[in-house]
Structures are given as C-alpha cells and as structure tokens.
Write an enzyme that holds these catalytic residues in place. Structure first.
Site: not given
Ligand code: FAD
Length: 286
Positions: A17, A48, A108-109, A165, A175, A211
C-alpha cells in the site's frame, strides 16, 4: 494487468500500500520506492484515498501513472464519505478507461468538521460495494478489522456487517494488527457466519514506534505491551527498524503457516522494511 479475485483464485498474493505524495520531493521519493519494490513482483499495489475526496486527483494520477509506466497491477481505494453516486460514476469512468480493474470500497473516516465535505449517497461501505457490483468490470475488496472497528458497539455486530460486505465483495484486506491470534479468531468467526472469501492480512512493520502507536490507537489495534517494552528506550532508528522487521517477520510466518491467502504491506511509501521481511521469509524476488 489482473483482477485481484483472479489472482487469489490461483494462489497467494503479496502486495503493497502507498499513499499519494503531497509534493514533488515526496513524488520523487515514492518513485524510488516503487522502483525498489517492483523487483519483489507484487501481485498488486494499492493507493489510499483521502475520505471526502481530499486526495482525489493525486490518488488518480498515481494509479494511472503506475498502470502506464510499471508492470504492477494497481488497486484504487475509494470512500463513501462526501460522495454522491454521480461522483463515484465519474471516478469509475476514469479508472475504467485507464485500465484499472481493482477497487477497495471503504467507509472512510468521518471528517472532524462535517462542513468540510459534501453530502454522501452512501451510509456504509456495503452501499458502495452494491453500487460497484452493478459494473462487472471491477474486482472489489473491502476493509476488515480483526480487533473490531473502533465505532462498533460489539465485535459480533462488526463481524455480521463484514460478513454482509463479503457476500458481495471478492476479498478483504485487514487493518494492521500485531498478534496472529486476532486474525485467526476473525477467520473462525467469519467462517461461523458462512464466509469463505479470501481475507488478506495487513502488515505494518514498526519503523517508528511513536507513529505506529498513534496509528494503532486511531484504528482500534492494540499495541501490545511486550512490543512497547522491546522498543522502550531504543533511540537508534536502524535498531527500531531491526526490531520491527523481526517482529513483523514472525507475524507473517505465523500467518502464512496458518493458511493466510497472502500479505498486504503498509509501506508508508518506504521500501527497506518490506524488502527485509521478504528476504527473511525467503519470498521470491527478480
Ligand atoms: P464500514 O464497512 O462502512 O463500517 C464502518 C462502521 O459501521 C463499522 O463500525 C461497522 O461495524 C459499522 N456498520 C457497517 N454496516 C452497518 C450497518 N448496516 N448499520 C450499522 N452499522 C454498520 N480510510 C480512508 O479514508 N482512505 C483509505 O484509503 C483507507 N484505506 C483503508 C485500507 C484498509 C485495508 C483498511 C482496513 C482501512 C482503510 N481506511 C481508509 C480506513 C477506513 O475507511 C475506516 O476504518 C472507516 O472508519 C471504516 O471503513 P469500513 O470500510 O470498514 O466501513
């Protein structure tokens, strides 16, 4: 180029990604990373998408460039937030003419200020999946959350929505998580709901402890105490990466031994950690 559902039907997929670069320097750096990772023969790479369309052009430009200039099959992330059906049809038209065949359909957030984005015709990722299913050209993936989605009221309910889904989509990507048991428990819980579609584990090698801990908090992944202890007081960046690569290698080996259908690496637009894990696992490179 290839549809991911077809690739998964014949074997494991190893994929990466990226996020779209914000400026020319980041663009150059990502170009180097992609050149370094192309030799690992990824089955596909994904790009993304800023929820609400905040990276719309940059995501599209990177995908179209990869499709034209590299041998890699790209997958576009797409989110519900702030998009009407007309917006999505326009984006799909662009991808179709560019030869992009794979879409990851995401909720999406929600933005911190709803005024920042327009209205959406989609409440959940499932609504976007149903729209995408009207077009047979695309192979469709969805997000899975091994430890449960942070906005879910319960893991059991989150699994039921994920199963829904996956009745329509072709595959899921998870995730990130740090212990194989989270993934394996999710596979068992989905199997009990009749789901057998491939679920590719998402792997985040720790290259910067602070991070990744912040990202884990936001995404609902537990940053285990044993990993925090191993990184405690380690200042040298190379040593942090060495520990992160060692931990991720063990996780990947456990997941592959347990039958995972592939691995999807969150590269953060860097190649070193992913290349080191590949070498440790003895995965083929050209
Ligand atoms: P959904 O499936 O819509 O689920 C969201 C929440 O709603 C969950 O709690 C779910 O349990 C619940 N829910 C689902 N259906 C229903 C229903 N019918 N009724 C009530 N509740 C329901 N974000 C980005 O903005 N851009 C990206 O590019 C991006 N890439 C990602 C890639 C991966 C592999 C993953 C795992 C996540 C990515 N995300 C990205 C983050 C993702 O958008 C967020 O986690 C988002 O909050 C949820 O996305 P989802 O697709 O799981 O949403």
């Amino acid at each position: 180029m290839a549809r991911i559902s077809d690739l998964l039907a014949v074997g494991r997929t190893f994929s990466f990604e990226f996020f779209p670069p914000k400026n020319d320097a980041a663009q150059l750096s990502l170009g180097r990373t992609i050149a370094e990772l192309e030799g690992l023969n990824p089955a596909f790479v994904s790009v993304t998408y800023g929820a609400g369309g905040s990276t719309r052009e940059r995501t599209r430009d990177l995908l179209v460039w990869m499709r034209k200039e590299t041998t890699i099959s790209p997958m576009a992330h797409l989110t519900c937030v702030g998009h009407t059906r007309a917006d999505i049809n326009t984006i799909l038209g662009t991808y179709r003419s560019a030869g992009i065949e794979n879409i990851l359909a995401l909720g999406g957030d929600p933005p911190s200020d709803p005024a920042d984005v327009g209205p959406s015709d989609y409440a959940y990722a499932l609504d976007l999946v149903e729209h995408l299913c009207q077009d047979e050209g695309f192979s469709i993936g969805v997000a899975a959350h091994p430890e449960g989605h942070p906005r879910s009221t319960s893991r059991a309910q989150d699994r039921r929505f994920l199963a829904e889904k996956l009745r329509r989509a072709d595959f899921a990507i998870t995730q990130f998580f740090f212990e194989a048991e989270h993934y394996l428990r999710m596979i068992d819980e989905l199997a009990a709901l009749g789901v057998t579609k491939p679920i590719i584990p998402g792997i985040m090698p720790v290259t910067n402890g602070g991070q990744v801990q912040r990202m884990a908090e936001l995404s609902g992944a537990v940053f285990p105490a044993w990993l925090a202890r191993r990184l405690d007081g380690v200042e040298d960046a190379d040593e942090v990466r060495r520990i992160g690569v060692e931990v991720a290698t063990t996780l990947c080996a456990d997941l592959l031994a347990a039958g995972a259908p592939g691995l999807h690496f969150y590269t953060l637009n860097r190649s070193t950690a992913t290349r080191e894990i590949y070498a440790n696992l003895g995965l083929p490179v050209s």
